[in-house]
Design an enzyme around this catalytic site. Sequence first.
Site, PDB file in Angstrom:
ATOM      1  NE  ARG A 169      -4.852  -0.417  -3.274  1.00 15.53           N
ATOM      2  CZ  ARG A 169      -5.466   0.760  -3.257  1.00 15.53           C
ATOM      3  NH1 ARG A 169      -5.207   1.657  -2.317  1.00 15.53           N
ATOM      4  NH2 ARG A 169      -6.375   1.039  -4.140  1.00 15.53           N
ATOM      5  CB  SER A 247      -4.641  -5.210  -8.414  1.00 12.34           C
ATOM      6  OG  SER A 247      -5.814  -4.534  -8.765  1.00 12.34           O
ATOM      7  CD  GLU A 344      -3.039  -4.796  -4.338  1.00 14.87           C
ATOM      8  OE1 GLU A 344      -3.125  -3.901  -5.187  1.00 14.87           O
ATOM      9  OE2 GLU A 344      -4.029  -5.383  -3.864  1.00 14.87           O
TER      10      GLU A 344
END
Length: 350
Positions: A169, A247, A344
């Site tokens: 990520r 998320s 995120e």
Amino acid sequence: MGAVLSQIPAEAMAKFTTMRVGGKPKSLTKCESTAELYEAVLNAWREESNYQILAGGSNTVFADDISHLDVILVANLGKEIVNETDSSVTVRVQAGEGWDEFVAWAVEHGYAGIEAMSGIPGSVGATPVQNVGGYGQEVSETITQIEFLDFETFEVEVKPADFFEFSYRDSALKHGLRGVIGWVEFELKKLGGLSVPMASGQITNHLGEPYGSQLPLQVVRDTVIELRASKGMVVQDSDPSSVSCGSFFTNPVVSKIKALEFPQDMQKWSMEDGEKFKLSAGWLIENSGIPKGYSLPGSKAKVSDKHALAITNGGGAKSKEIIELARFIQERVAATWGINLVPEPNLIGF
Ligand SMILES: Cc1cc2nc3c(=O)[nH]c(=O)nc-3n(C[C@H](O)[C@H](O)[C@H](O)COP(=O)(O)OP(=O)(O)OC[C@H]3O[C@@H](n4cnc5c(N)ncnc54)[C@H](O)[C@@H]3O)c2cc1C
């Protein structure tokens, strides 16, 4: 380059983001070609304006007051096959193309390598930014090269994938590398209609059928979308729990020794080298006394009813409320488990 830029009326960013929060920017420029996109970004650099690149708005939370900000909207479309062999195909996709539309096209044509990332919202051009991934696949596994307007040089260059330093990520674009992506090239495999071997057991476990690790592409796509929808992870008007950024925190990565300190029933995933483990951020949140559906008193932001890792806009929330809840979660998890959760989505204007 001299492209003609099209300013559109500046409307609140709530309309352009899946979290449906954010105020009205100073200006909004919609770029329907790659030349327009580069021109808009070069202008912003030359004028040293406060600007933000936005595509699908599924990983961005804007502040309520962004009246100082020029928003550049990525809307360049198109894809072409630039190379084809018996075993693979290389596809160049313009940044503004919808990611899931591209996955659907690949599955339909029998091209493997991105099928487990079905149902992820947003644009193709944003996928390298955080090395988008799901169900055991990451975009960095299939990206070969990217056309990039680089702030260091003010030049458009075709960069190899490793220039972006992809990891879980993450990419150099989240650590100071500045620029804009015009197109992304992917090398996909021809495996007779089958997927690449699945790195995650979630799909085969769910199907409970005697599939090997390679499944028909359409079966992977349908199963992933079904699994994602059950967690509010497919953006649908009919599902209030999908008014989110997916998320809100990344799963923390810790050393093997640190991972052993956590209870056995906690979900942990071994990273490639076996020396590091990804901990379930959702588990950490729920086991810090924050249940699914939780809201701070009087707030319209809440923890998703379906997935503890997502924060949702319960209807008419301000971005301030989203951020307050995120901070509360971070503080609780840090106090309970000594882990700092990292958001995120891109938080803009706070
Ligand atoms: C319900 C839901 C589920 C999700 N599930 C997942 C998941 O499973 N896995 C996952 O990884 N993510 C997931 N996400 C997050 C999100 O979909 C991805 O990060 C997606 O790639 C964001 O694309 P976007 O076009 O909407 O980006 P935006 O929100 O528009 O932009 C995100 C960032 O990328 C930058 N950016 C956008 N386009 C460009 C460009 N052309 N050049 C340079 N920078 C650019 C923006 O400036 C911003 O910093 C989910 C989100 C939602 C709402």
